[in-house]
Design an enzyme around this catalytic site. Sequence first.
Site, PDB file in Angstrom:
ATOM      1  N   ALA A  22       2.607 -11.384  -3.782  1.00  0.00           N
ATOM      2  CA  ALA A  22       1.157 -11.338  -3.524  1.00  0.00           C
ATOM      3  C   ALA A  22       0.448 -11.023  -4.855  1.00  0.00           C
ATOM      4  O   ALA A  22      -0.370 -10.105  -4.949  1.00  0.00           O
ATOM      5  CB  ALA A  22       0.810 -10.317  -2.445  1.00  0.00           C
ATOM      6  N   LEU A  23       0.812 -11.788  -5.862  1.00  0.00           N
ATOM      7  CA  LEU A  23       0.427 -11.453  -7.235  1.00  0.00           C
ATOM      8  C   LEU A  23      -1.064 -11.686  -7.489  1.00  0.00           C
ATOM      9  O   LEU A  23      -1.674 -12.598  -6.938  1.00  0.00           O
ATOM     10  CB  LEU A  23       1.256 -12.283  -8.223  1.00  0.00           C
ATOM     11  CG  LEU A  23       2.774 -12.132  -8.077  1.00  0.00           C
ATOM     12  CD1 LEU A  23       3.496 -12.948  -9.139  1.00  0.00           C
ATOM     13  CD2 LEU A  23       3.205 -10.664  -8.145  1.00  0.00           C
ATOM     14  N   HIS A  27      -0.966  -8.087 -11.929  1.00  0.00           N
ATOM     15  CA  HIS A  27       0.407  -8.524 -12.218  1.00  0.00           C
ATOM     16  C   HIS A  27       0.417  -9.469 -13.430  1.00  0.00           C
ATOM     17  O   HIS A  27       1.325  -9.418 -14.265  1.00  0.00           O
ATOM     18  CB  HIS A  27       1.008  -9.259 -11.020  1.00  0.00           C
ATOM     19  CG  HIS A  27       1.157  -8.417  -9.801  1.00  0.00           C
ATOM     20  ND1 HIS A  27       0.313  -8.518  -8.716  1.00  0.00           N
ATOM     21  CD2 HIS A  27       2.061  -7.459  -9.490  1.00  0.00           C
ATOM     22  CE1 HIS A  27       0.698  -7.657  -7.796  1.00  0.00           C
ATOM     23  NE2 HIS A  27       1.747  -6.999  -8.231  1.00  0.00           N
ATOM     24  N   LYS A 147      -1.659   1.824 -13.153  1.00  0.00           N
ATOM     25  CA  LYS A 147      -2.413   2.017 -11.899  1.00  0.00           C
ATOM     26  C   LYS A 147      -1.600   2.861 -10.911  1.00  0.00           C
ATOM     27  O   LYS A 147      -2.136   3.735 -10.245  1.00  0.00           O
ATOM     28  CB  LYS A 147      -2.724   0.632 -11.314  1.00  0.00           C
ATOM     29  CG  LYS A 147      -3.192   0.609  -9.877  1.00  0.00           C
ATOM     30  CD  LYS A 147      -4.664   0.823  -9.816  1.00  0.00           C
ATOM     31  CE  LYS A 147      -5.300   0.857  -8.462  1.00  0.00           C
ATOM     32  NZ  LYS A 147      -4.508   0.734  -7.296  1.00  0.00           N
ATOM     33  N   ASP A 148      -0.289   2.573 -10.813  1.00  0.00           N
ATOM     34  CA  ASP A 148       0.586   3.365  -9.940  1.00  0.00           C
ATOM     35  C   ASP A 148       1.239   4.451 -10.793  1.00  0.00           C
ATOM     36  O   ASP A 148       2.440   4.401 -11.100  1.00  0.00           O
ATOM     37  CB  ASP A 148       1.640   2.458  -9.287  1.00  0.00           C
ATOM     38  CG  ASP A 148       0.987   1.471  -8.339  1.00  0.00           C
ATOM     39  OD1 ASP A 148       0.209   1.903  -7.479  1.00  0.00           O
ATOM     40  OD2 ASP A 148       1.227   0.267  -8.474  1.00  0.00           O
ATOM     41  N   LEU A 182      -8.739  -2.314 -10.456  1.00  0.00           N
ATOM     42  CA  LEU A 182      -8.418  -3.549  -9.729  1.00  0.00           C
ATOM     43  C   LEU A 182      -7.206  -3.337  -8.827  1.00  0.00           C
ATOM     44  O   LEU A 182      -6.214  -2.734  -9.233  1.00  0.00           O
ATOM     45  CB  LEU A 182      -8.149  -4.702 -10.687  1.00  0.00           C
ATOM     46  CG  LEU A 182      -9.325  -5.245 -11.486  1.00  0.00           C
ATOM     47  CD1 LEU A 182      -8.987  -6.632 -12.040  1.00  0.00           C
ATOM     48  CD2 LEU A 182     -10.607  -5.319 -10.671  1.00  0.00           C
ATOM     49  N   SER A 184      -5.319  -5.340  -5.057  1.00  0.00           N
ATOM     50  CA  SER A 184      -5.466  -6.394  -4.048  1.00  0.00           C
ATOM     51  C   SER A 184      -6.188  -5.843  -2.820  1.00  0.00           C
ATOM     52  O   SER A 184      -6.805  -6.581  -2.059  1.00  0.00           O
ATOM     53  CB  SER A 184      -4.109  -6.974  -3.675  1.00  0.00           C
ATOM     54  OG  SER A 184      -3.202  -5.939  -3.470  1.00  0.00           O
TER      55      SER A 184
HETATM   56  O1  PAF Z   1       4.943  -1.584  -7.632  1.00  0.00           O
HETATM   57  C1  PAF Z   1       5.558  -2.380  -6.887  1.00  0.00           C
HETATM   58  O2  PAF Z   1       5.110  -3.509  -6.661  1.00  0.00           O
HETATM   59  C2  PAF Z   1       6.858  -1.946  -6.242  1.00  0.00           C
HETATM   60  O3  PAF Z   1       6.821  -0.602  -5.894  1.00  0.00           O
HETATM   61  C3  PAF Z   1       8.090  -2.266  -7.092  1.00  0.00           C
HETATM   62  C4  PAF Z   1       8.069  -1.465  -8.394  1.00  0.00           C
HETATM   63  C5  PAF Z   1       8.126  -3.748  -7.415  1.00  0.00           C
HETATM   64  C6  PAF Z   1       9.363  -1.887  -6.343  1.00  0.00           C
HETATM   65  O4  PAF Z   1       9.479  -2.609  -5.159  1.00  0.00           O
END
Ligand code: PAF
Length: 294
Positions: A22-23, A27, A147-148, A182, A184
């Site tokens: 779901a890029l 990403h 972001k995470d 940003l 999704s």
């Molecule tokens: O951040 C994400 O999209 C997910 O947590 C990851 C790092 C791809 C692991 O599934």
Amino acid sequence: MHSAVASGVPFPTVGLVPTMGALHGGHARLVRQAREENDIVVATVFVNPLQFADPADLEHYPRTLASDRELLGAEGCDLVFAPEVQEMYPGYPHAPVVTVSAGHMGEVLEGASRPGHFDGVCTVVAKLWHAAMPPAPAQLRSYFGQKDAQQLAILRRMQSDLDFDLEVRAVPLIRSPEGLALSSRNTRLSPESLEAALVLSRALRSLREAADAGRVLDVEVARTMIRDEPLAHLDYLEVVDHATLEPLSPEELHRPLQREALALVAATIQPVRLIDNCILPAVTPSNPPPDARS
Ligand code: PAF
């Protein structure tokens, strides 16, 4: 193609970008940075069931492999690894039995409302790192978004605690011109909620400005800014050590920051839960408060 050998790095490098598909633009930014910095770029697209507590969330998670491949191709990704669940976890749902624990770093902040989530993230990323590890002397770099921020801190810790021979690289988060981080999820916000969501970056900015100016942070004022927004429901706003995620002590928060910290916020802005964060610099000899600058 950019060559690490040509740029003075002695060995070829592989840039790995793990994703759940779901890029979007965030990403693309990860892949772009990996493309700029490595000889070979690999992206993975795998909706990891271990990091979902709710089976309905897992079932409804968007799966858009065709358009994901297009975006990855357009950004110059060399290889896409998009395994089926049985390829990653033979025997699923009865396997894996042995998994990675994120420890207490996975139980705080986001982890408090998502039990097991970060254990699932660590388990899948450990497997992806193994799968992507190039033979020596080539080197692996793995890219994650700032972001995470909690996920990033935990994965950095996993890399060092479990001796993975690779480098974790952070890619800065992108904001809209108005300041919204940003995501999704933003597409699910109404125009009123989009406006209300800006309170998160305003609250973080108030902390960042205080840190930049060498002033004491007023975390409670930042929290009140969010509580005062009628469409917002604050989950947490905390200032923590950026590597360990331990909260700064009240004493530390009563003086200008002596070490770099991270402000993290999570709130529901009807109907979407949003997260945001910002790095708070320490007052150091190279970053003195303005009245000490010559
Ligand atoms: O951040 C994400 O999209 C997910 O947590 C990851 C790092 C791809 C692991 O599934």
